[in-house]
Scaffold this active site. Structure first.
Site: not given
Ligand code: XMP
Length: 525
Positions: A59, A86-87, A381
């Site tokens: 984030g 990460c964050y 998708k």
């Protein structure tokens, strides 16, 4: 009792990273169902999901500020396995008593992390590099802040010079944090790390496979609609095509498709749609030939948003009229896919600026008062494509480049006429044919031709030719939010340009669009 493929779910908590959807896609690739939810997810909703594990996304915030987004306490106390990325790792560290600091320099790109000790997440992965009995992995880093002190009872499991705490794990609980991004393909063993997390650490089986997804969707459509009739707007695009094939398999003749030929389609596209679905698959498809109506409505209109709105409205009108002829139909099927669901949930948490008003067959009339059947709602998708192939749709159709709802209406710049559309159709056909022939079609994400309402002077033989200008556009992109123009070989561009100018009398010049997105968009209007 058939298999419940939703039973083993991984929750991905979204802290606003551009990579959050990628984590979800990788977990699905591991054959495990997952859902992406905003970090403010309520405890009741969390309990209803009954996840087997939680992954925390990256984030944009700094985890060391009081007002930063946090992992809800009920998740931290749940005893479930957690993987912070990460964050996600930083807030995990901060909330459990570690320390996060902002670095003066951010780290962005490849990094070689040293794997430290033995962890169920990172030990002995493929692509491991050994140097002097020390072990390394190539990973993708993208961060400013970093963890500078481990929380109590945590152990270091990977390090780099600039992020000495690049990964950590709890000594007795299934809590893990990685500063790098395993969801990004640049992290060579990233998929394997996520596989380990979901299979070995969370204990999820590979239930999420194309065959199981189809079986599950068929059962749930049958439960939902019983013996009622279902209506589907078929555009020939991937999503509505897969819905058609799936529903036909689930409910056979209870499905009626309406295909609106708006005159803004590619060369022979209408016939191909009828051939594939009506002739080959035996699906009931009504073709509404509405070219004249669309073109008459577009006459004299050149403003892009006005054109989009007219095309959208006219589509609904034609579709409605066809639907009315069928008598009472209770259900409307739509090709909504998971990214649409995520986007509309996100819209609740912030405001998004409208750059273009999108028109899809999906955006259908609320006033039709029909129940919705959305069998692709949970799928990305790439999953839609995989089940399309599994259902027997031609791969060339399933792996086709995206085509915008308003079709050539936004590729003929300014006023749209049949003549301009005809020129564009021929040119587009040549471009795509040559891309396929040269093996470039699948290397680019989207390619098409744009009709420019300008004339330029040329010379053909001894004669002056004063006629239209076209632009070729080909882009490479992962998510269509950003895109780079494709570096097609000059020879290929030359061949396409020569063919277009030689074969289409009304074209004097071909140019190649070298704009990236942003600041340009993919389509010109
Ligand atoms: P832009 O031009 O916004 O396009 O960079 C991003 C992607 O969206 C497609 N596009 C549309 N797709 N209905 C659609 O279903 C639309 O109205 C529409 N407008 C643009 C575009 O082709 C590209 O893939």
């Amino acid at each position: 009792m058939s298999l419940n493929i939703h039973e083993q779910l991984i929750l991905i908590l979204d802290f606003g990273s551009q990579y959050a959807q990628l984590i979800a896609r990788r977990v699905r690739e591991a054959g495990v169902y997952c859902e992406l939810h905003h970090y403010s997810l309520s405890e009741a909703d969390f309990k209803a999901l009954k996840p087997k594990g939680v992954s925390l996304s990256g984030g944009p915030e700094s985890a060391n500020l009081a007002e930063s987004p946090r992992i809800p306490a009920y998740i931290l106390n749940s005893g479930l396995p957690i993987l912070g990325i990460c964050y996600g790792m930083q807030t995990l560290a901060e909330q459990l008593g570690g320390k996060v600091e902002s670095s003066p320099t951010s780290e962005f790109g490849y990094a070689r992390v040293e794997i430290v000790g033995q962890s169920p997440l990172l030990h002995d992965l493929e692509h491991q590099v050994e140097e002097n009995q020390r072990y390394y992995q190539d990973v993708w880093m993208s961060h400013g802040d970093k963890v500078t002190r481990l929380p109590p009872d945590f152990t270091l499991i990977a390090a780099t010079a600039s992020a000495p705490i690049a990964a950590m794990m709890h000594q007795s609980k299934p809590l893990f944090g990685v500063q790098f991004h395993p969801e990004v393909t640049h992290t060579k063993a990233g998929q394997q790390m996520l596989n380990r997390f979901v299979h070995e650490i969370c204990g999820c089986a590979r239930l999420w496979t194309p065959a199981n997804i189809i079986e599950d969707a068929i059962a749930s459509v049958r439960r939902q609609v019983g013996s009622d009739q279902v209506l589907l707007g078929l555009s020939g695009g991937v999503d509505s095509s897969v819905v058609a094939a799936l529903l036909h398999k689930a409910i056979g003749d209870q499905l009626t498709c309406v295909f609106v030929d708006n005159g803004l389609l590619r060369l022979n596209e209408g016939d191909q749609v009828m051939q594939t679905f009506a002739s080959n698959m035996g699906i009931k498809v009504i073709r509404a030939n509405a070219e004249d109506l669309f073109l008459s409505r577009l006459q004299g209109v050149s403003e892009p948003e006005a054109k989009r709105k007219i095309i959208g409205r006219t589509f609904i009108e034609v579709f409605d009229a066809e639907a009315a002829k069928l008598g009472e139909v209770k259900w409307l099927a739509q090709g909504t896919i998971y990214p649409d669901v995520i986007e509309s949930a996100k819209a609740k948490h912030g405001t998004a600026q409208v750059i273009k008003s999108h028109h899809n067959v999906g955006g259908l009339p609320e006033e039709m008062k029909m129940g919705l059947v959305e069998p692709l709602r949970e799928l990305f998708k790439d999953e839609v494509r995989r089940i399309g192939v599994e259902l027997g749709l031609p791969p060339a159709m399933v792996y086709r480049h995206p085509f915008p709802g308003p079709g050539l209406g936004v590729r003929v710049l300014g006023e749209v006429t049949k003549h301009y559309c005809d020129i564009l159709r021929q040119a587009d056909h040549i471009f795509i044919e040559e891309l396929r022939r040269a093996g470039w079609y699948d290397k680019v994400s989207q390619a098409f031709v744009v009709f420019l309402p300008i004339k330029s002077v040329g010379v053909v033989g001894d004669a002056r030719r004063y006629s239209w200008v076209l632009a070729l556009r080909a882009v490479e992109t992962i998510d269509f939010m950003t895109a780079r123009w494709a570096h097609l070989p000059y020879e290929l561009l030359e061949l396409v340009s020569n063919r277009i100018i030689n074969e289409i009398r009304d074209v004097s010049r071909v140019s190649y669009d070298i704009s990236s997105k942003p600041p340009a968009t993919i389509e010109w209007e």
